[in-house]
Design a protein around this motif. Structure first.
Motif, PDB file in Angstrom:
ATOM      1  N   LEU A  22       6.701 -10.843  -2.555  1.00  0.00           N
ATOM      2  CA  LEU A  22       6.015  -9.761  -3.246  1.00  0.00           C
ATOM      3  C   LEU A  22       6.971  -9.054  -4.200  1.00  0.00           C
ATOM      4  O   LEU A  22       8.184  -8.984  -3.944  1.00  0.00           O
ATOM      5  CB  LEU A  22       5.479  -8.744  -2.228  1.00  0.00           C
ATOM      6  CG  LEU A  22       4.436  -9.256  -1.244  1.00  0.00           C
ATOM      7  CD1 LEU A  22       4.188  -8.218  -0.149  1.00  0.00           C
ATOM      8  CD2 LEU A  22       3.134  -9.569  -1.977  1.00  0.00           C
ATOM      9  N   PRO A  23       6.448  -8.482  -5.279  1.00  0.00           N
ATOM     10  CA  PRO A  23       7.310  -7.732  -6.192  1.00  0.00           C
ATOM     11  C   PRO A  23       7.690  -6.387  -5.577  1.00  0.00           C
ATOM     12  O   PRO A  23       6.942  -5.804  -4.810  1.00  0.00           O
ATOM     13  CB  PRO A  23       6.436  -7.544  -7.435  1.00  0.00           C
ATOM     14  CG  PRO A  23       5.030  -7.571  -6.906  1.00  0.00           C
ATOM     15  CD  PRO A  23       5.044  -8.550  -5.755  1.00  0.00           C
ATOM     16  N   SER A  24       8.871  -5.906  -5.944  1.00  0.00           N
ATOM     17  CA  SER A  24       9.318  -4.601  -5.479  1.00  0.00           C
ATOM     18  C   SER A  24       8.987  -3.550  -6.524  1.00  0.00           C
ATOM     19  O   SER A  24       9.104  -3.821  -7.733  1.00  0.00           O
ATOM     20  CB  SER A  24      10.827  -4.612  -5.217  1.00  0.00           C
ATOM     21  OG  SER A  24      11.291  -3.306  -4.908  1.00  0.00           O
ATOM     22  N   PRO A  25       8.570  -2.345  -6.114  1.00  0.00           N
ATOM     23  CA  PRO A  25       8.321  -1.277  -7.089  1.00  0.00           C
ATOM     24  C   PRO A  25       9.576  -0.897  -7.864  1.00  0.00           C
ATOM     25  O   PRO A  25       9.483  -0.329  -8.955  1.00  0.00           O
ATOM     26  CB  PRO A  25       7.839  -0.112  -6.222  1.00  0.00           C
ATOM     27  CG  PRO A  25       7.404  -0.716  -4.939  1.00  0.00           C
ATOM     28  CD  PRO A  25       8.268  -1.922  -4.742  1.00  0.00           C
ATOM     29  N   GLY A  81       0.774  -1.235   0.000  1.00  0.00           N
ATOM     30  CA  GLY A  81       0.000   0.000   0.000  1.00  0.00           C
ATOM     31  C   GLY A  81       0.802   1.280   0.000  1.00  0.00           C
ATOM     32  O   GLY A  81       0.270   2.351  -0.350  1.00  0.00           O
ATOM     33  N   LEU A  82       2.070   1.196   0.386  1.00  0.00           N
ATOM     34  CA  LEU A  82       2.875   2.419   0.517  1.00  0.00           C
ATOM     35  C   LEU A  82       4.039   2.485  -0.462  1.00  0.00           C
ATOM     36  O   LEU A  82       4.791   3.452  -0.452  1.00  0.00           O
ATOM     37  CB  LEU A  82       3.435   2.528   1.948  1.00  0.00           C
ATOM     38  CG  LEU A  82       2.412   2.581   3.078  1.00  0.00           C
ATOM     39  CD1 LEU A  82       3.130   2.676   4.425  1.00  0.00           C
ATOM     40  CD2 LEU A  82       1.464   3.764   2.902  1.00  0.00           C
ATOM     41  N   GLY A  83       4.216   1.450  -1.274  1.00  0.00           N
ATOM     42  CA  GLY A  83       5.341   1.448  -2.194  1.00  0.00           C
ATOM     43  C   GLY A  83       6.677   1.288  -1.507  1.00  0.00           C
ATOM     44  O   GLY A  83       7.716   1.716  -2.016  1.00  0.00           O
ATOM     45  N   CYS A  84       6.668   0.664  -0.335  1.00  0.00           N
ATOM     46  CA  CYS A  84       7.901   0.471   0.431  1.00  0.00           C
ATOM     47  C   CYS A  84       8.800  -0.531  -0.276  1.00  0.00           C
ATOM     48  O   CYS A  84       8.349  -1.600  -0.680  1.00  0.00           O
ATOM     49  CB  CYS A  84       7.554  -0.027   1.833  1.00  0.00           C
ATOM     50  SG  CYS A  84       8.971  -0.368   2.889  1.00  0.00           S
ATOM     51  N   LEU A 137      12.497  -6.915   3.015  1.00  0.00           N
ATOM     52  CA  LEU A 137      12.240  -6.495   1.637  1.00  0.00           C
ATOM     53  C   LEU A 137      10.963  -7.146   1.127  1.00  0.00           C
ATOM     54  O   LEU A 137      10.542  -8.192   1.636  1.00  0.00           O
ATOM     55  CB  LEU A 137      13.410  -6.894   0.727  1.00  0.00           C
ATOM     56  CG  LEU A 137      14.804  -6.439   1.147  1.00  0.00           C
ATOM     57  CD1 LEU A 137      15.832  -6.919   0.121  1.00  0.00           C
ATOM     58  CD2 LEU A 137      14.869  -4.928   1.306  1.00  0.00           C
ATOM     59  N   PRO A 138      10.322  -6.549   0.120  1.00  0.00           N
ATOM     60  CA  PRO A 138       9.123  -7.184  -0.434  1.00  0.00           C
ATOM     61  C   PRO A 138       9.361  -8.635  -0.849  1.00  0.00           C
ATOM     62  O   PRO A 138       8.492  -9.488  -0.663  1.00  0.00           O
ATOM     63  CB  PRO A 138       8.786  -6.300  -1.641  1.00  0.00           C
ATOM     64  CG  PRO A 138       9.371  -4.966  -1.319  1.00  0.00           C
ATOM     65  CD  PRO A 138      10.613  -5.258  -0.532  1.00  0.00           C
ATOM     66  N   SER A 139      10.536  -8.916  -1.401  1.00  0.00           N
ATOM     67  CA  SER A 139      10.827 -10.276  -1.849  1.00  0.00           C
ATOM     68  C   SER A 139      10.830 -11.278  -0.704  1.00  0.00           C
ATOM     69  O   SER A 139      10.588 -12.471  -0.911  1.00  0.00           O
ATOM     70  CB  SER A 139      12.179 -10.311  -2.574  1.00  0.00           C
ATOM     71  OG  SER A 139      13.213  -9.823  -1.734  1.00  0.00           O
TER      72      SER A 139
END
Length: 202
Positions: free
Chosen positions: A179-182, A122-125, A173-175
């Motif tokens: 999850l994919p990273s922006p 939701g925040l693009g972290c 990290l998203p990974s």
């Protein structure tokens, strides 16, 4: 951003409101909360009022700090807090405290994983940071159970009651959540070769 509510299997994470003053004040009298977090010490009524009426709403309005009260999903008084703090483009830091009666049940690990997932989706972290003063083994245990990779020691990394203290630092990290990273991330395949120190002699 308007305050939101997150839920887990057992818990509700909602924005703090001024009516939480009594419980926030009471929980922040706990010696462990005062010793290991950056809340004021001693913690007075005015500190709770300032937190609930200024820090919390300003953080949500300015998109700099998102503070959540933690309470049972089935209902009951709040017994913890978790916050996300903006540390630059794509980087957020998580901080938390838990009342003594709620410790040892995995609650905070559940909470941290929930806010981490929200930060990534939701925040693009792209990097979620956790820091704690060296010696705060309970906080470190939560971070590690939530999946954080401890990276080392940050000298003079935390300011607490007017004193700089060394801190453990870790990241998620998203990974790590699948999850994919922006932003694409390319970790090195192997450690770079060590560089021999240059001989200062001519």
């Amino acid at each position: 951003m308007e305050p939101i509510t997150l839920t887990t299997e057992r818990l509700r994470l909602r924005a703090f409101v001024p009516e939480d003053e009594d419980l926030v004040y009471a929980h922040c009298q706990d010696p462990a909360v005062r010793r290991w977090t950056t809340v004021p010490d001693p913690y007075g009524r005015e500190d709770a009022v300032f937190f609930l009426n200024r820090i919390v709403p300003d953080g949500w309005r300015d998109d700099t700090d998102y503070a959540f009260a933690v309470e049972p999903l089935e209902g009951g008084p709040l017994f913890g807090a978790v916050g996300l703090h903006n540390r630059g483009p794509g980087v957020w830091e998580v901080g938390f405290w838990l009342a003594p009666e709620a410790r040892g049940r995995g609650h905070m690990t559940e909470v941290v994983r929930a806010v981490a997932h929200w930060a990534f989706t939701g925040l693009g972290c792209v990097r979620l940071v956790w820091r704690a003063e060296i010696g705060n083994t309970a906080s470190r245990a939560v971070a590690e159970r939530a999946g954080f990779a401890v990276e080392g020691v940050q000298r003079a990394g935390l300011l607490h009651n007017g004193t700089l203290r060394d801190a453990w630092v870790a990241s998620l990290l998203p990974s790590d959540f699948g999850l994919p990273s922006p932003v694409p991330y390319l970790p090195p395949r192997e450690a770079p070769p060590a560089v021999a120190p240059r001989d200062p002699r001519p």
